[in-house]
Scaffold this motif. Sequence first.
Motif, short mmCIF file in Angstrom:
data_model
loop_
_atom_site.label_atom_id
_atom_site.label_comp_id
_atom_site.label_asym_id
_atom_site.label_seq_id
_atom_site.Cartn_x
_atom_site.Cartn_y
_atom_site.Cartn_z
N THR A 12 0.82 -1.22 0.00
CA THR A 12 0.00 0.00 0.00
C THR A 12 0.85 1.28 0.00
O THR A 12 0.33 2.37 0.26
N ALA A 13 2.14 1.16 -0.30
CA ALA A 13 3.05 2.31 -0.16
C ALA A 13 2.59 3.51 -0.97
O ALA A 13 2.53 4.64 -0.46
N ILE A 14 2.26 3.31 -2.25
CA ILE A 14 1.88 4.44 -3.10
C ILE A 14 0.50 4.96 -2.72
O ILE A 14 0.29 6.18 -2.61
N GLU A 15 -0.45 4.06 -2.50
CA GLU A 15 -1.80 4.49 -2.14
C GLU A 15 -1.79 5.36 -0.89
O GLU A 15 -2.46 6.42 -0.84
N LYS A 16 -1.01 4.97 0.12
CA LYS A 16 -1.01 5.72 1.37
C LYS A 16 -0.28 7.05 1.23
O LYS A 16 -0.60 8.01 1.94
N LEU A 17 0.67 7.13 0.32
CA LEU A 17 1.28 8.44 0.04
C LEU A 17 0.26 9.39 -0.57
O LEU A 17 0.19 10.57 -0.20
N VAL A 18 -0.52 8.89 -1.52
CA VAL A 18 -1.54 9.73 -2.16
C VAL A 18 -2.57 10.18 -1.13
O VAL A 18 -2.96 11.36 -1.09
N LEU A 19 -3.03 9.26 -0.29
CA LEU A 19 -4.00 9.61 0.74
C LEU A 19 -3.42 10.63 1.72
O LEU A 19 -4.10 11.56 2.14
N GLY A 20 -2.15 10.44 2.09
CA GLY A 20 -1.50 11.37 3.00
C GLY A 20 -1.33 12.75 2.38
O GLY A 20 -1.50 13.78 3.06
N MET A 21 -1.03 12.80 1.10
CA MET A 21 -0.92 14.08 0.40
C MET A 21 -2.24 14.82 0.46
O MET A 21 -2.29 16.03 0.73
N ASP A 22 -3.33 14.12 0.21
CA ASP A 22 -4.65 14.74 0.26
C ASP A 22 -5.03 15.15 1.68
O ASP A 22 -5.60 16.23 1.89
N ARG A 23 -4.72 14.30 2.63
CA ARG A 23 -5.11 14.56 4.03
C ARG A 23 -4.47 15.84 4.57
O ARG A 23 -5.11 16.60 5.30
N HIS A 24 -3.22 16.08 4.19
CA HIS A 24 -2.49 17.22 4.73
C HIS A 24 -2.38 18.38 3.73
O HIS A 24 -1.72 19.37 4.02
N HIS A 25 -3.00 18.21 2.56
CA HIS A 25 -2.90 19.23 1.51
C HIS A 25 -1.42 19.56 1.25
O HIS A 25 -1.03 20.73 1.12
N ALA A 26 -0.63 18.52 1.17
CA ALA A 26 0.82 18.66 1.04
C ALA A 26 1.23 18.81 -0.42
O ALA A 26 0.55 18.33 -1.32
N ASP A 27 2.38 19.45 -0.62
CA ASP A 27 2.95 19.57 -1.95
C ASP A 27 3.86 18.39 -2.27
O ASP A 27 3.98 17.97 -3.43
N LEU A 28 4.53 17.87 -1.24
CA LEU A 28 5.43 16.73 -1.40
C LEU A 28 5.23 15.80 -0.20
O LEU A 28 4.98 16.26 0.93
N VAL A 29 5.34 14.50 -0.44
CA VAL A 29 5.19 13.53 0.65
C VAL A 29 6.22 12.42 0.50
O VAL A 29 6.62 12.06 -0.61
N VAL A 30 6.64 11.87 1.66
CA VAL A 30 7.61 10.77 1.69
C VAL A 30 7.16 9.71 2.68
O VAL A 30 6.42 10.01 3.62
N PRO A 31 7.60 8.46 2.51
CA PRO A 31 7.18 7.38 3.39
C PRO A 31 8.17 7.14 4.53
O PRO A 31 9.23 7.78 4.61
N LYS A 32 7.83 6.19 5.39
CA LYS A 32 8.80 5.63 6.33
C LYS A 32 9.69 4.66 5.54
O LYS A 32 9.19 3.84 4.76
N ILE A 33 11.00 4.78 5.74
CA ILE A 33 11.94 3.96 4.97
C ILE A 33 12.78 3.14 5.94
O ILE A 33 13.44 3.69 6.83
N TYR A 34 12.77 1.82 5.73
CA TYR A 34 13.61 0.91 6.52
C TYR A 34 14.90 0.56 5.77
O TYR A 34 14.93 0.54 4.53
N PHE A 35 15.95 0.28 6.52
CA PHE A 35 17.08 -0.42 5.92
C PHE A 35 16.58 -1.78 5.45
O PHE A 35 15.87 -2.49 6.18
N TYR A 36 16.95 -2.15 4.26
CA TYR A 36 16.46 -3.38 3.65
C TYR A 36 16.76 -4.60 4.54
O TYR A 36 17.88 -4.76 5.03
#
Length: 304
Positions: free
Chosen positions: A103-127
Amino acid sequence: MSRKIGIVTVLYNSESVLDEFFETLSKQTYSDFILYLVDNLSSDGCLDLSKELSSRYAFPTIIIENDANYGVAKGNNIGIKRAVEDGCDLILLSNNDIALDITAIEKLVLGMDRHHADLVVPKIYFYGTHKIWAAGGGYKKRNGLTVQYGQEEEDRGQFDEDKKVDYSPTCFMLMSKEIFSSVGLMDENYFVYYDDTDFVYRAVYGKHKTLWYIADSVIHHNESTSTGKMSDFSVRYLWRNLVYFSLKNYNFLYGIYVVLYNFLYINLILYLKYSKKQCVIARKAYKEGYDLYRKNQPIKPTIL
């Protein structure tokens, strides 16, 4: 209403990571995207593998073959321009040495809409771990460098809330296509390293765009697949571009302070960490960065 995303990724000897990159993209719950693969004249088999994988998976893929290694910044710009020309509404800059949660991309899009953000990034783990590589980021006033929040911390839920941040690497960053009309494209003088720092700084501080960390969007990053950790290449471009970035973006006095502070750091502290050869490379890179700044002032952003 779904918005089409142009996912832009730059290839350079990326053969070892592409299978998983394609596989995890194919499983995304948000599927309205086009993948733009920009190959910088790779010498391994990643271009041929990309063509094979693009025929294997159902999502549309456009492969752009460059006739030279133009670096990350110009490679991204080539992909961004093509995605905008093709009518993509959103641009997702992405490394290809990553694996995406479903759901990485879907949740970025939802987060962008939720916060009216211009740019959004996810939580990133070391592989392959539950350790955080980045949960957004910011700047260290003392030395003018960037910091990635939570880096190397075991995830215990301490970064499970969305947060407005000042910085994050662009290894997986979603933004509206309109941002390039005001901020401009990547500064191609960087070639690699600090190109994303420069872009985000211009967006957040220069044009007052909002950048949000979205906690429930998750990817996994296999760091330094293409350049190697602390290689001579990395030493040169990291310090060269630090000087160029600082003099270009910070006010005059603070920029000079950052350059001098880090020069002393190289000579007094990193002497113990770098080889003698790399110390020489770092010092020469300082002059190269200064010369680059002098040559390119003022730099006018490229507007789409």
